[in-house]
Design a protein around this motif. Structure first.
Motif, mmCIF file in Angstrom:
data_model
loop_
_atom_site.group_PDB
_atom_site.id
_atom_site.type_symbol
_atom_site.label_atom_id
_atom_site.label_comp_id
_atom_site.label_asym_id
_atom_site.label_seq_id
_atom_site.Cartn_x
_atom_site.Cartn_y
_atom_site.Cartn_z
ATOM 1 N N GLY A 99 0.844 -1.186 0.000
ATOM 2 C CA GLY A 99 0.000 0.000 0.000
ATOM 3 C C GLY A 99 0.876 1.230 0.000
ATOM 4 O O GLY A 99 1.837 1.314 -0.754
ATOM 5 N N PRO A 100 0.578 2.189 0.879
ATOM 6 C CA PRO A 100 1.382 3.408 0.917
ATOM 7 C C PRO A 100 2.688 3.279 1.709
ATOM 8 O O PRO A 100 3.476 4.201 1.766
ATOM 9 C CB PRO A 100 0.451 4.413 1.586
ATOM 10 N N VAL A 101 2.909 2.118 2.298
ATOM 11 C CA VAL A 101 4.083 1.925 3.162
ATOM 12 C C VAL A 101 5.238 1.337 2.360
ATOM 13 O O VAL A 101 5.067 0.390 1.606
ATOM 14 C CB VAL A 101 3.738 0.991 4.341
ATOM 15 N N GLN A 107 4.254 12.738 -0.703
ATOM 16 C CA GLN A 107 3.014 12.270 -0.079
ATOM 17 C C GLN A 107 1.927 13.338 -0.183
ATOM 18 O O GLN A 107 2.201 14.530 -0.143
ATOM 19 C CB GLN A 107 3.259 11.897 1.385
ATOM 20 N N GLU A 108 0.690 12.878 -0.297
ATOM 21 C CA GLU A 108 -0.460 13.771 -0.384
ATOM 22 C C GLU A 108 -1.468 13.419 0.712
ATOM 23 O O GLU A 108 -1.666 12.242 0.993
ATOM 24 C CB GLU A 108 -1.130 13.649 -1.745
#
Length: 66
Positions: A38-40, A63-64
Motif C-alpha cells: 500500500g502506501p508503506v 506524499q499527499e
C-alpha cells in the motif's frame, strides 16, 4: 539478526532489483531490500547506524493528504 543477514522469506518479497535508487547510490549505500505494501515502503540499505535524510525527505515531499 544474530548473523547480520536478511531472512530469505523477506528477500523473496523484495523488489529492489526492479527499481533504481539514485539517492541511495549517491550516498554510497546500496539498497539491500525494498518492500512496498500500500502506501508503506520499507527500504533497507547497507550501512552502519545511520540515516539518509535526503531519500526520506524526498519521499515525504511526494506524499499527499487524503
Amino acid at each position: 539478526m544474530e548473523q547480520g543477514e536478511i531472512p530469505q522469506e523477506l528477500l523473496e518479497r523484495s523488489t529492489h532489483d526492479e527499481r533504481e535508487f539514485p539517492l541511495f547510490d549517491e550516498a554510497e549505500s546500496p539498497v539491500l531490500l525494498y518492500i512496498q505494501s500500500g502506501p508503506v515502503e520499507l527500504v533497507l540499505f547497507e550501512g552502519e547506524h545511520e540515516m539518509l535524510y535526503r531519500p526520506g525527505l524526498e519521499w515525504l515531499a511526494r506524499q499527499e493528504r487524503e
